[in-house]
Design a protein around this motif. Structure first.
Motif, mmCIF file in Angstrom:
data_model
loop_
_atom_site.group_PDB
_atom_site.id
_atom_site.type_symbol
_atom_site.label_atom_id
_atom_site.label_comp_id
_atom_site.label_asym_id
_atom_site.label_seq_id
_atom_site.Cartn_x
_atom_site.Cartn_y
_atom_site.Cartn_z
ATOM 1 N N MET A 1 42.421 90.166 33.323
ATOM 2 C CA MET A 1 43.590 91.022 33.483
ATOM 3 C C MET A 1 44.862 90.983 32.667
ATOM 4 O O MET A 1 45.413 89.804 32.797
ATOM 5 N N PRO A 2 45.363 91.874 31.822
ATOM 6 C CA PRO A 2 46.589 91.702 31.047
ATOM 7 C C PRO A 2 47.853 91.594 32.198
ATOM 8 O O PRO A 2 47.937 92.413 33.216
ATOM 9 N N ASN A 3 48.878 91.154 31.689
ATOM 10 C CA ASN A 3 50.067 90.941 32.303
ATOM 11 C C ASN A 3 50.736 92.243 32.512
ATOM 12 O O ASN A 3 50.579 93.219 31.294
ATOM 13 N N SER A 4 51.756 92.657 33.169
ATOM 14 C CA SER A 4 52.415 93.873 33.280
ATOM 15 C C SER A 4 53.170 94.225 31.855
ATOM 16 O O SER A 4 53.430 93.164 31.112
ATOM 17 N N SER A 5 53.415 95.449 31.325
ATOM 18 C CA SER A 5 53.817 95.682 30.147
ATOM 19 C C SER A 5 55.484 95.319 30.335
ATOM 20 O O SER A 5 56.172 95.396 29.321
ATOM 21 N N LYS A 6 56.008 95.340 31.435
ATOM 22 C CA LYS A 6 57.441 94.941 31.627
ATOM 23 C C LYS A 6 57.762 93.595 31.515
ATOM 24 O O LYS A 6 56.896 92.658 32.199
ATOM 25 N N PRO A 7 58.609 93.000 30.747
ATOM 26 C CA PRO A 7 58.983 91.531 30.421
ATOM 27 C C PRO A 7 59.710 90.851 31.882
ATOM 28 O O PRO A 7 60.227 91.490 32.840
ATOM 29 N N CYS A 8 59.913 89.662 31.697
ATOM 30 C CA CYS A 8 60.620 88.977 32.861
ATOM 31 C C CYS A 8 62.042 89.361 32.689
ATOM 32 O O CYS A 8 62.658 89.486 31.483
ATOM 33 N N PRO A 9 62.606 89.687 34.027
ATOM 34 C CA PRO A 9 63.870 90.350 33.874
ATOM 35 C C PRO A 9 64.939 89.278 33.408
ATOM 36 O O PRO A 9 66.042 89.543 33.231
ATOM 37 N N ILE A 10 64.706 87.916 33.455
ATOM 38 C CA ILE A 10 65.429 86.830 33.255
ATOM 39 C C ILE A 10 65.633 86.467 31.712
ATOM 40 O O ILE A 10 66.469 86.519 31.001
ATOM 41 N N CYS A 11 64.456 86.367 31.014
ATOM 42 C CA CYS A 11 64.539 85.692 29.941
ATOM 43 C C CYS A 11 63.558 86.532 28.982
ATOM 44 O O CYS A 11 63.611 86.589 27.720
ATOM 45 N N ARG A 12 62.933 87.888 29.131
ATOM 46 C CA ARG A 12 62.256 88.912 28.631
ATOM 47 C C ARG A 12 60.990 88.216 27.987
ATOM 48 O O ARG A 12 60.495 89.096 27.262
ATOM 49 N N LYS A 13 60.509 87.125 28.374
ATOM 50 C CA LYS A 13 59.243 86.678 27.950
ATOM 51 C C LYS A 13 58.183 87.583 28.718
ATOM 52 O O LYS A 13 58.560 88.259 29.926
ATOM 53 N N ARG A 15 55.473 88.449 31.678
ATOM 54 C CA ARG A 15 55.524 88.076 33.191
ATOM 55 C C ARG A 15 54.285 87.499 33.271
ATOM 56 O O ARG A 15 53.146 87.438 32.856
ATOM 57 N N SER A 16 54.278 86.468 34.339
ATOM 58 C CA SER A 16 53.169 85.512 34.903
ATOM 59 C C SER A 16 52.565 86.388 36.032
ATOM 60 O O SER A 16 53.585 86.465 37.094
ATOM 61 N N ALA A 17 51.198 86.407 36.332
ATOM 62 C CA ALA A 17 50.875 87.029 37.584
ATOM 63 C C ALA A 17 51.367 86.132 38.874
ATOM 64 O O ALA A 17 51.566 86.343 39.679
ATOM 65 N N GLU A 18 51.296 84.613 38.382
ATOM 66 C CA GLU A 18 51.743 83.729 39.398
ATOM 67 C C GLU A 18 53.150 83.923 39.870
ATOM 68 O O GLU A 18 53.433 83.708 41.136
ATOM 69 N N PHE A 19 53.929 84.278 39.152
ATOM 70 C CA PHE A 19 55.385 84.251 39.374
ATOM 71 C C PHE A 19 55.905 85.580 39.397
ATOM 72 O O PHE A 19 57.139 85.873 39.328
ATOM 73 N N SER A 20 55.253 86.822 39.270
ATOM 74 C CA SER A 20 55.565 88.168 39.084
ATOM 75 C C SER A 20 56.807 88.214 39.812
ATOM 76 O O SER A 20 56.789 87.911 41.176
ATOM 77 N N PRO A 21 57.819 89.030 39.273
ATOM 78 C CA PRO A 21 57.901 89.606 38.247
ATOM 79 C C PRO A 21 58.344 88.764 36.933
ATOM 80 O O PRO A 21 59.172 89.167 35.921
ATOM 81 N N PHE A 22 58.426 87.566 37.378
ATOM 82 C CA PHE A 22 58.910 86.679 36.506
ATOM 83 C C PHE A 22 57.965 85.830 35.489
ATOM 84 O O PHE A 22 56.926 86.039 35.975
ATOM 85 N N CYS A 27 62.545 80.809 35.857
ATOM 86 C CA CYS A 27 63.313 82.026 35.794
ATOM 87 C C CYS A 27 63.226 82.593 37.291
ATOM 88 O O CYS A 27 64.228 83.075 37.677
ATOM 89 N N ARG A 28 62.280 82.298 37.986
ATOM 90 C CA ARG A 28 62.240 82.732 39.547
ATOM 91 C C ARG A 28 63.473 82.029 40.133
ATOM 92 O O ARG A 28 64.329 82.694 41.103
#
Length: 62
Positions: A1-13, A15-22, A27-28
């Motif tokens: 399953m692909p990651n969300s289209s929105k990037p990490c709100p901290i570094c813009r990389k 997102r990881s499903a494990e640390f979503s939304p980071f 970054c979390r």
């Protein structure tokens, strides 16, 4: 399953499903540190100590 289209709100990389939304625990943790260090704020006037005390008493009565 692909990651969300929105990037990490901290570094813009991506997102990881494990640390979503980071993207990572780093970054979390940076985001949590911002909250603890008053780096984020909700707009509005500061609450008066009496208002806070009244609210605490009201919630205890419910």
């Amino acid at each position: 399953m692909p990651n969300s289209s929105k990037p990490c709100p901290i570094c813009r990389k991506p997102r990881s499903a494990e640390f979503s939304p980071f993207c990572s625990s780093r970054c979390r943790d940076r985001d949590l540190a911002q909250w603890f260090g008053d780096g984020y704020a909700v707009p509005g006037r500061p609450a008066m100590p009496e208002e806070i005390a009244d609210e605490v008493l009201r919630t205890r009565e419910d």
